[in-house]
Design a protein around this motif. Structure first.
Motif, short mmCIF file in Angstrom:
data_model
loop_
_atom_site.label_atom_id
_atom_site.label_comp_id
_atom_site.label_asym_id
_atom_site.label_seq_id
_atom_site.Cartn_x
_atom_site.Cartn_y
_atom_site.Cartn_z
N GLY A 123 8.07 -14.02 9.40
CA GLY A 123 9.15 -13.82 10.35
C GLY A 123 9.41 -15.01 11.24
O GLY A 123 10.25 -14.95 12.14
N TRP A 124 8.68 -16.13 11.00
CA TRP A 124 8.87 -17.35 11.80
C TRP A 124 9.33 -18.47 10.88
O TRP A 124 8.53 -19.10 10.21
CB TRP A 124 7.58 -17.76 12.51
CG TRP A 124 7.13 -16.78 13.55
CD1 TRP A 124 6.04 -15.98 13.49
CD2 TRP A 124 7.78 -16.49 14.78
NE1 TRP A 124 5.96 -15.21 14.61
CE2 TRP A 124 7.01 -15.50 15.43
CE3 TRP A 124 8.93 -16.97 15.41
CZ2 TRP A 124 7.36 -14.99 16.66
CZ3 TRP A 124 9.28 -16.45 16.64
CH2 TRP A 124 8.50 -15.48 17.26
N ARG B 142 14.16 -10.10 9.20
CA ARG B 142 13.18 -11.02 9.78
C ARG B 142 12.39 -10.32 10.90
O ARG B 142 11.18 -10.47 11.00
CB ARG B 142 13.90 -12.25 10.33
CG ARG B 142 12.97 -13.33 10.85
CD ARG B 142 13.72 -14.64 11.00
NE ARG B 142 14.14 -15.13 9.69
CZ ARG B 142 15.00 -16.14 9.51
NH1 ARG B 142 15.53 -16.74 10.55
NH2 ARG B 142 15.31 -16.53 8.30
N THR B 143 13.08 -9.52 11.71
CA THR B 143 12.38 -8.75 12.75
C THR B 143 11.44 -7.73 12.12
O THR B 143 10.31 -7.55 12.58
CB THR B 143 13.40 -8.04 13.65
OG1 THR B 143 14.33 -8.99 14.15
CG2 THR B 143 12.72 -7.36 14.81
N ARG C 17 2.98 -8.17 13.14
CA ARG C 17 3.63 -8.65 14.36
C ARG C 17 2.99 -9.93 14.92
O ARG C 17 2.45 -9.94 16.03
CB ARG C 17 3.62 -7.57 15.43
CG ARG C 17 4.37 -6.32 15.03
CD ARG C 17 4.65 -5.46 16.22
NE ARG C 17 5.59 -6.13 17.12
CZ ARG C 17 5.93 -5.64 18.32
NH1 ARG C 17 5.40 -4.53 18.75
NH2 ARG C 17 6.78 -6.30 19.08
N PRO C 18 3.00 -11.02 14.18
CA PRO C 18 2.47 -12.27 14.72
C PRO C 18 3.41 -12.80 15.82
O PRO C 18 4.40 -13.44 15.54
CB PRO C 18 2.46 -13.20 13.51
CG PRO C 18 3.52 -12.67 12.62
CD PRO C 18 3.57 -11.19 12.83
N HIS D 93 13.27 -1.63 17.54
CA HIS D 93 14.63 -1.98 17.13
C HIS D 93 14.53 -3.15 16.17
O HIS D 93 14.04 -4.24 16.53
CB HIS D 93 15.47 -2.35 18.35
CG HIS D 93 16.86 -2.80 17.99
ND1 HIS D 93 17.46 -3.92 18.55
CD2 HIS D 93 17.75 -2.29 17.11
CE1 HIS D 93 18.66 -4.06 18.03
NE2 HIS D 93 18.86 -3.10 17.17
N CYS D 94 14.99 -2.95 14.93
CA CYS D 94 14.91 -4.00 13.90
C CYS D 94 16.31 -4.26 13.36
O CYS D 94 16.74 -3.62 12.38
CB CYS D 94 13.97 -3.59 12.77
SG CYS D 94 12.24 -3.55 13.25
N PRO D 95 17.05 -5.17 13.97
CA PRO D 95 18.43 -5.42 13.52
C PRO D 95 18.51 -6.19 12.21
O PRO D 95 19.56 -6.22 11.58
CB PRO D 95 19.03 -6.22 14.67
CG PRO D 95 17.85 -6.92 15.29
CD PRO D 95 16.70 -5.97 15.15
N ASP D 96 17.40 -6.84 11.80
CA ASP D 96 17.45 -7.63 10.58
C ASP D 96 16.08 -7.64 9.92
O ASP D 96 15.08 -7.19 10.48
CB ASP D 96 17.90 -9.07 10.87
CG ASP D 96 17.09 -9.72 11.99
OD1 ASP D 96 15.85 -9.58 11.98
OD2 ASP D 96 17.69 -10.36 12.87
#
Length: 577
Positions: free
Chosen positions: A331-332, A233-234, A242-243, A228-231
């Motif tokens: 993504g961080w 950044r995800t 996927r860090p 599930h990727c709502p945005d």
């Protein structure tokens, strides 16, 4: 024009040198005397492209009609300039109108090259052609074919539908969230496609998802389970490996340098720092490449005579940095910078934990300024876009669009959109573009019949029909007169706005929020009797490069230059420690 008498597929089969598939993208060549040369040179592409060699402008038109009837796109139009300037003068505007999305290549036999060079140099500058090359005189002319491959590659990534899907997106409708995901994937060069949940592939993706049912958008990378990727950044965390929290927390050593931001300045800092043996880690909140990754074609970057897309430039830079040992965590976003005292390491805090580094390079770039019209802000993702939004360009085919902005990014977006839209209006507050845009872009804009520049104008209102943008109001700044325009897209590239709220007060900023460096730092904030180095902030060991720096040029080349130059200052600081 006279329609072909044969059925579309039969007509193509009769015309084509190599017909791999009736719907295959075509390479269309126009030549009067050099058919054998072009046939021999382009035969290496015949396994994947349908090759058509035509000998007159009218036969090209007939071929184009047959291709259109068969649903076959034109990837590359090749023109032998020896057919004569008189025929070219009448044929070129027609070909440009008939095949706006195709890339165009002019080739000239060796004996005529110097004679034709000046004429076609101007035509390339005006965008009539993407390149002008000397016709090969023998086999294995790889310099010639490297240019051909670049043009085919550009067409494949910006126009053609992907044949191999690296990423699949599933959602009930292609809403604003889905479009942001698609724009992210476009900027990373990831082939992707959108599916609805009731489609066979949509059902397959849903079946691979192990989480709560009914959540969308779902994204599946290759054969991995769906997420599930709502945005964006995800999605960034998924695309770049996927860090997760533990991976970032495992970085326990004190690093030589942490680069915050992975646009051109940050990537250049990573390449030069890592290549010189410094332990280097880059933190990027969203997409590697920054705003530069949205540029459809940068033509004035040193060493790329035919131009390069921002996506390819920054993707190559990331690959180069990884090769030298840079670690990327995407993504961080950085939440806080805590400067080290008395030579202690600086602390870079994220949601995943705190990283320690002897030096920090701030290269977070800038975001586009908001328009501030409530009615249009509500339509972002529904016909209104901040940035070039290259993934949406094919959706505006045959429609009128407006681009707002006077910088190079706006000019590049207008040229790219004109390949699809029936018209593009570039709206600027100034009288013209001369003070804000590079001359080469102005020349190309002026020569494109689909593009109009409207000065002393601003967008003041807009509205929708069935949830999608339908119209905007333009206002003349001098007279206040308003005009309502029906549009299929509004692209806002409104200038730079830094986002540096995570920086401490010790890192001085100007009244617009840009980071001060060197002699621009107020004397009361100097750490000694001399000002900081040119790219150093008020905090020793903390540097700044690229668009977020106060006084920077806001150009890709200058950003990469600053990112490279900052590494020598890092070395000096480390040596002093």
């Amino acid at each position: 024009m006279t329609a072909p008498q044969l059925p579309p597929v039969a007509a193509l089969a009769e015309r084509s040198e190599h017909l791999v598939d009736p719907g295959a993208p075509a390479i269309l060549c126009l030549t009067a005397e050099n058919a054998d040369v072009l046939r021999a040179q382009f035969s290496r592409y015949a396994a994947e492209y349908a090759l058509h060699i035509e000998t007159s402008p009218q036969s090209v038109v007939d071929c184009l009609e047959a291709l259109e009837a068969a649903g076959a796109p034109i990837a590359l139009f090749v023109l032998d300039t020896s057919i004569g300037f008189e025929e070219l003068g009448s044929a070129l505007p027609m070909f440009r109108r008939l095949v706006p999305t195709a890339n165009r290549l002019a080739v000239t036999p060796w004996g005529l090259f110097m004679e034709h060079l000046e004429t076609f140099r101007h035509k390339v500058a005006k965008g009539a052609f993407d390149a002008h090359l000397m016709m090969p005189r023998g086999i294995r002319d790889e310099e010639f074919h490297s240019a051909v491959v670049e043009l085919l590659n550009d067409w494949g990534s910006t126009v053609a539908a992907p044949l191999v899907e690296t990423v699949r997106i599933v959602a009930p409708t292609e809403d604003a969230a889905v479009r942001r995901l698609r724009d992210f994937l476009f900027r990373t060069g990831s082939p992707h496609r959108f599916y609805t949940p009731d489609s066979p592939i949509g059902q397959e993706v849903i079946a691979s998802y192990e989480g709560e049912t009914g959540l969308f958008p779902l994204v599946r990378l290759a054969d991995l389970p769906a997420q599930h990727c709502p945005d964006a950044r995800t999605l960034a965390r998924a695309v770049y490996g996927r860090p997760d929290l533990q991976a970032l927390a495992d970085v326990t050593e004190v690093l030589d340098v942490i680069v915050v931001g992975a646009g051109p300045a940050g990537l250049a800092a990573c390449v030069y720092a890592a290549s010189e043996g410094l332990s280097t880690l880059a933190l990027e909140a969203e997409v590697i490449g920054g705003q530069a990754g949205t540029s459809s074609m940068i033509r004035n970057y040193l060493g790329f005579p035919r131009g390069i897309s921002g996506m390819r430039l920054t993707t190559r830079a990331r690959t180069q940095a990884v090769r030298f040992g840079t670690r990327f965590f995407t993504g961080w976003p950085v939440e806080e910078l805590v400067p080290g005292a008395d030579g202690a390491p600086h602390q870079v805090r994220t949601e995943a934990g705190t990283l320690l580094a002897r030096t920090v390079v701030i290269a977070t770039g800038v975001a586009y300024r908001r328009l501030g019209v409530d009615a249009l802000e509500e339509l972002v993702g529904h016909g209104v876009h901040y940035g070039a939004a290259m993934s949406s360009a094919p959706e505006v085919e045959g429609r009128d669009v407006i681009v707002v902005g006077g910088g190079n990014s706006a000019g590049q977006a207008a040229i790219h959109l004109a390949r699809f839209a029936s018209s593009v209006t570039l709206v600027v507050r100034r009288e013209d573009l001369r003070t804000s845009m590079s001359a080469y872009l102005i020349t190309e804009l002026e020569a494109n019949p689909r593009i109009t520049v409207r000065g002393c104008t601003r967008v003041v209102d807009g509205g929708a029909s069935e949830g999608e943008l339908e119209w905007v109001d333009l206002e003349d700044i001098a007279t206040g007169e308003r005009e309502r325009r029906r549009v299929g897209g509004l692209y806002l590239l409104l200038g730079a706005e830094p986002h540096c709220d995570w920086l401490p007060d010790a890192v001085c900023r100007d009244d617009r929020g840009f980071v001060l460096t060197g002699r621009d730092v107020p004397p009361e904030h100097w750490s000694g009797e001399v000002p900081p180095a040119d790219l150093e902030t008020a905090v020793p060991g903390v540097y700044c490069a690229g668009d977020v720096r106060s006084g920077s040029m806001k150009r890709v080349a200058s950003a990469t230059g600053e990112g490279a130059a900052v590494v020598s200052l890092v070395h000096e600081h480390l040596a002093a420690l």
